[in-house]
Design a protein around this motif. Sequence first.
Motif, PDB file in Angstrom:
ATOM      1  N   ARG A 178      12.888   4.893  12.254  1.00  0.00           N
ATOM      2  CA  ARG A 178      12.544   3.943  13.716  1.00  0.00           C
ATOM      3  C   ARG A 178      11.073   3.819  14.152  1.00  0.00           C
ATOM      4  NH1 ARG A 178      17.039   3.010  16.772  1.00  0.00           N
ATOM      5  NH2 ARG A 178      19.168   4.099  16.142  1.00  0.00           N
ATOM      6  N   ASN A 179      10.331   4.440  13.072  1.00  0.00           N
ATOM      7  CA  ASN A 179       8.795   4.422  13.428  1.00  0.00           C
ATOM      8  C   ASN A 179       8.288   3.321  12.592  1.00  0.00           C
ATOM      9  OD1 ASN A 179       6.102   5.266  13.086  1.00  0.00           O
ATOM     10  ND2 ASN A 179       6.310   7.365  13.293  1.00  0.00           N
ATOM     11  N   ALA A 180       7.782   2.394  13.407  1.00  0.00           N
ATOM     12  CA  ALA A 180       6.927   1.274  12.828  1.00  0.00           C
ATOM     13  C   ALA A 180       5.907   1.341  11.986  1.00  0.00           C
ATOM     14  CB  ALA A 180       6.836   0.232  14.209  1.00  0.00           C
ATOM     15  N   ARG A 181       5.168   2.224  12.213  1.00  0.00           N
ATOM     16  CA  ARG A 181       4.034   2.718  11.441  1.00  0.00           C
ATOM     17  C   ARG A 181       4.306   3.448  10.300  1.00  0.00           C
ATOM     18  NH1 ARG A 181      -0.769   6.112  14.289  1.00  0.00           N
ATOM     19  NH2 ARG A 181      -0.710   4.421  15.613  1.00  0.00           N
ATOM     20  N   ALA A 182       5.560   3.906   9.966  1.00  0.00           N
ATOM     21  CA  ALA A 182       5.780   4.683   8.782  1.00  0.00           C
ATOM     22  C   ALA A 182       6.418   3.300   7.913  1.00  0.00           C
ATOM     23  CB  ALA A 182       7.086   5.542   8.890  1.00  0.00           C
ATOM     24  N   HIS A 183       6.684   2.255   8.545  1.00  0.00           N
ATOM     25  CA  HIS A 183       7.225   1.045   7.588  1.00  0.00           C
ATOM     26  C   HIS A 183       5.754   0.420   7.053  1.00  0.00           C
ATOM     27  CE1 HIS A 183      11.578   1.437   7.860  1.00  0.00           C
ATOM     28  NE2 HIS A 183      11.537   1.953   8.780  1.00  0.00           N
ATOM     29  N   VAL A 188       1.566  -2.162   3.634  1.00  0.00           N
ATOM     30  CA  VAL A 188       0.180  -2.967   3.583  1.00  0.00           C
ATOM     31  C   VAL A 188      -0.486  -2.510   2.307  1.00  0.00           C
ATOM     32  CG1 VAL A 188      -1.932  -3.484   4.658  1.00  0.00           C
ATOM     33  CG2 VAL A 188       0.453  -3.833   5.967  1.00  0.00           C
ATOM     34  N   ILE A 189      -0.699  -1.000   2.478  1.00  0.00           N
ATOM     35  CA  ILE A 189      -1.362  -0.350   1.323  1.00  0.00           C
ATOM     36  C   ILE A 189      -0.753  -0.722   0.152  1.00  0.00           C
ATOM     37  CG2 ILE A 189      -2.094   1.825   0.437  1.00  0.00           C
ATOM     38  CD1 ILE A 189      -2.034   2.846   3.281  1.00  0.00           C
ATOM     39  N   ALA A 193      -2.415  -2.881  -3.079  1.00  0.00           N
ATOM     40  CA  ALA A 193      -2.747  -2.310  -4.446  1.00  0.00           C
ATOM     41  C   ALA A 193      -2.006  -3.241  -5.493  1.00  0.00           C
ATOM     42  CB  ALA A 193      -1.748  -0.984  -4.493  1.00  0.00           C
ATOM     43  N   ARG A 194      -0.694  -3.764  -5.203  1.00  0.00           N
ATOM     44  CA  ARG A 194      -0.095  -4.694  -6.070  1.00  0.00           C
ATOM     45  C   ARG A 194      -1.070  -5.989  -6.446  1.00  0.00           C
ATOM     46  NH1 ARG A 194       4.414  -5.644  -8.481  1.00  0.00           N
ATOM     47  NH2 ARG A 194       5.226  -7.846  -9.054  1.00  0.00           N
ATOM     48  N   ALA A 195      -1.644  -6.393  -5.509  1.00  0.00           N
ATOM     49  CA  ALA A 195      -2.677  -7.590  -5.679  1.00  0.00           C
ATOM     50  C   ALA A 195      -3.721  -7.383  -6.372  1.00  0.00           C
ATOM     51  CB  ALA A 195      -3.095  -8.004  -4.146  1.00  0.00           C
ATOM     52  N   TYR A 196      -4.367  -6.079  -6.472  1.00  0.00           N
ATOM     53  CA  TYR A 196      -5.583  -5.631  -7.345  1.00  0.00           C
ATOM     54  C   TYR A 196      -4.952  -5.427  -8.712  1.00  0.00           C
ATOM     55  CZ  TYR A 196      -8.948  -4.998  -3.619  1.00  0.00           C
ATOM     56  OH  TYR A 196      -9.860  -5.009  -2.856  1.00  0.00           O
ATOM     57  N   GLU A 197      -3.802  -4.876  -8.747  1.00  0.00           N
ATOM     58  CA  GLU A 197      -3.019  -4.690 -10.038  1.00  0.00           C
ATOM     59  C   GLU A 197      -3.243  -6.215 -10.806  1.00  0.00           C
ATOM     60  OE1 GLU A 197       0.339  -2.585  -9.469  1.00  0.00           O
ATOM     61  OE2 GLU A 197      -0.787  -0.563  -9.234  1.00  0.00           O
ATOM     62  N   THR A 198      -2.688  -6.910  -9.975  1.00  0.00           N
ATOM     63  CA  THR A 198      -2.233  -8.456 -10.526  1.00  0.00           C
ATOM     64  C   THR A 198      -3.609  -8.889 -10.987  1.00  0.00           C
ATOM     65  OG1 THR A 198      -0.338  -8.864  -9.130  1.00  0.00           O
ATOM     66  CG2 THR A 198      -1.162 -10.609 -10.131  1.00  0.00           C
ATOM     67  N   SER A 199      -4.572  -9.048  -9.958  1.00  0.00           N
ATOM     68  CA  SER A 199      -5.854  -9.481 -10.468  1.00  0.00           C
ATOM     69  C   SER A 199      -6.577  -8.810 -11.794  1.00  0.00           C
ATOM     70  CB  SER A 199      -6.862  -9.229  -9.187  1.00  0.00           C
ATOM     71  OG  SER A 199      -8.134  -9.686  -9.525  1.00  0.00           O
TER      72      SER A 199
END
Length: 203
Positions: A178-183, A188-189, A193-199
Amino acid sequence: MTDQPQGHPGALVGDYLPGDSLLHRLPVGAKLLFLGAFGFTVVAVRSMPMAWVFLSITLLLALIGQVGSRTLVRAARAVVPIAVMIAAFQWWLFSRDKAIESVVDLITLSLMSVVFTSTTSPQRMLDRITVWVRPLRHVGIPPERISLAFSLAMQAIPAMLLLARETRDAARSRGLDRNARAHLSPLVIRSIARAYETSDALH
């Protein structure tokens, strides 16, 4: 909507299901044009009643395309955590109706993408895109690179949904469902990271 084989167990959306339905037989170009026009209309029309109409159209097309109900439910469940967070923000800023509309629209767009990818062979689609952009070769743009970009885009949605599901499960295991920040923060992080790996892989 009948349940059909669902591909590999880890798949969330995007598994092509061979068949002979009307949607399977439609030309790739016609389906891409419809998908773009439909998505634009869903985003442009701001009305909760119309949001339910768009969802009904999507479910009707899923029925015509013989897309399994489990595939649709799995895709809807994957997008719900993100939709709920957006809806909570919309409710706070605007109204309950706006929040409901946002949830329904996101689910509709997600399911329509499932209907499209389930009834369209990825190889046929990439082949057609390569043919369409072939004239760009004359101005120094290789068609194969355009096809690669579309291929990566096709994989991006299922990958993002998988990240959202893993983030939700991790938060739930720590008692923070129920913690929005935990989701949101880990999602986002991990997405960046996935975007950097793809690049890096493309380079």
